[in-house]
Design a protein around this motif. Structure first.
Motif, mmCIF file in Angstrom:
data_model
loop_
_atom_site.group_PDB
_atom_site.id
_atom_site.type_symbol
_atom_site.label_atom_id
_atom_site.label_comp_id
_atom_site.label_asym_id
_atom_site.label_seq_id
_atom_site.Cartn_x
_atom_site.Cartn_y
_atom_site.Cartn_z
ATOM 1 N N CYS A 28 0.862 -1.172 0.000
ATOM 2 C CA CYS A 28 0.000 0.000 0.000
ATOM 3 C C CYS A 28 0.903 1.229 0.000
ATOM 4 C CB CYS A 28 -0.952 0.000 1.192
ATOM 5 S SG CYS A 28 -0.184 0.096 2.807
ATOM 6 N N ALA A 29 0.405 2.329 -0.554
ATOM 7 C CA ALA A 29 1.163 3.573 -0.618
ATOM 8 C C ALA A 29 0.346 4.681 0.030
ATOM 9 C CB ALA A 29 1.471 3.947 -2.062
ATOM 10 N N LEU A 30 1.016 5.456 0.856
ATOM 11 C CA LEU A 30 0.390 6.601 1.514
ATOM 12 C C LEU A 30 1.294 7.803 1.301
ATOM 13 C CD1 LEU A 30 -1.776 7.798 3.494
ATOM 14 C CD2 LEU A 30 -0.187 7.196 5.327
ATOM 15 N N VAL A 31 0.717 8.886 0.791
ATOM 16 C CA VAL A 31 1.445 10.131 0.626
ATOM 17 C C VAL A 31 0.782 11.155 1.538
ATOM 18 C CG1 VAL A 31 2.175 11.939 -0.971
ATOM 19 C CG2 VAL A 31 1.977 9.602 -1.775
ATOM 20 N N TYR A 37 5.087 6.830 1.960
ATOM 21 C CA TYR A 37 5.254 5.544 2.638
ATOM 22 C C TYR A 37 4.801 4.421 1.714
ATOM 23 C CZ TYR A 37 5.159 8.628 6.706
ATOM 24 O OH TYR A 37 5.406 9.639 7.605
ATOM 25 N N PHE A 38 5.644 3.389 1.583
ATOM 26 C CA PHE A 38 5.279 2.139 0.934
ATOM 27 C C PHE A 38 5.377 1.066 2.010
ATOM 28 C CE2 PHE A 38 6.521 3.907 -3.283
ATOM 29 C CZ PHE A 38 5.422 3.487 -4.011
ATOM 30 N N ILE A 39 4.330 0.309 2.227
ATOM 31 C CA ILE A 39 4.357 -0.771 3.209
ATOM 32 C C ILE A 39 3.957 -2.064 2.504
ATOM 33 C CG2 ILE A 39 3.534 -1.593 5.430
ATOM 34 C CD1 ILE A 39 2.673 1.290 6.045
ATOM 35 N N ILE A 92 9.404 -2.893 9.559
ATOM 36 C CA ILE A 92 9.003 -3.812 8.489
ATOM 37 C C ILE A 92 10.090 -3.838 7.421
ATOM 38 C CG2 ILE A 92 7.310 -4.274 6.688
ATOM 39 C CD1 ILE A 92 5.241 -2.848 8.453
ATOM 40 N N GLN A 93 10.573 -5.032 7.109
ATOM 41 C CA GLN A 93 11.611 -5.177 6.094
ATOM 42 C C GLN A 93 11.057 -4.797 4.723
ATOM 43 O OE1 GLN A 93 13.379 -9.040 5.780
ATOM 44 N NE2 GLN A 93 14.725 -8.432 4.130
ATOM 45 N N GLY A 94 11.743 -3.905 4.055
ATOM 46 C CA GLY A 94 11.345 -3.474 2.726
ATOM 47 C C GLY A 94 10.419 -2.276 2.718
ATOM 48 N N ALA A 95 9.902 -1.875 3.874
ATOM 49 C CA ALA A 95 9.027 -0.699 3.929
ATOM 50 C C ALA A 95 9.847 0.545 3.616
ATOM 51 C CB ALA A 95 8.370 -0.584 5.292
ATOM 52 N N LEU A 96 9.199 1.509 3.038
ATOM 53 C CA LEU A 96 9.884 2.714 2.586
ATOM 54 C C LEU A 96 9.192 3.927 3.187
ATOM 55 C CD1 LEU A 96 11.944 3.814 0.418
ATOM 56 C CD2 LEU A 96 9.989 3.927 -1.096
#
Length: 150
Positions: A28-31, A37-39, A92-96
């Motif tokens: 999911c992406a939240l701006v 944020y990418f989770i 979270i691994q890979g979360a941005l």
């Protein structure tokens, strides 16, 4: 005071992308006004004959549902939203989680075949290396209005 779609945030609950550290992922992406944020909630990694599928949950629910619950909370403020989502991304691994000020150029296309949101970090504003300096995804048709208003 509740947060408002298109004013305080834009949210894509279901997308497919490649995230550094997680590999090909459903995420999911939240701006928000402060950050992107990418989770990931399902990631596939590995090589050769060994492939690993990782499923992420936050409080027993998938990340998109967790973020949707935060967005629906009438007491949520933009600062509290950033703090809650940013805190989860660190574990979270890979979360941005990247500050929005790092991005120099944003492109939003709303065509039927070319519906995309693309952000780039390159100083000159040109498009750079995918998944490193340039992040893009295809939002759902119902999610696109919040991105264009945002």
């Amino acid at each position: 005071m509740a947060v408002t779609a298109g004013k305080d945030y834009a949210f894509s609950p279901h997308l497919r992308t490649v995230l550094k550290g997680a590999g090909p992922s459903r995420a999911c992406a939240l701006v928000t006004r402060r950050a992107l944020y990418f989770i990931p909630y399902v990631s596939i990694s590995g090589g050769g004959v060994t492939i690993t599928r990782t499923t992420v949950t936050i409080g027993g629910m998938e990340p998109a549902a967790y973020v949707a619950r935060l967005l629906a909370d009438p007491q949520m403020t933009p600062e509290a939203l950033d703090a809650a989502v940013g805190g989860q991304c660190s574990g979270i691994q890979g979360a941005l989680a990247r500050p929005l000020e790092r991005f120099r150029r944003i492109k939003i296309r709303d065509g039927f075949f070319s519906r995309t949101v693309v952000l780039t970090e390159r100083p000159e504003g040109s498009w750079g290396k995918p998944f490193v300096e340039t992040l893009g995804w295809r939002p759902g048709k119902e999610d696109l209005a919040a991105f264009t208003a945002f």
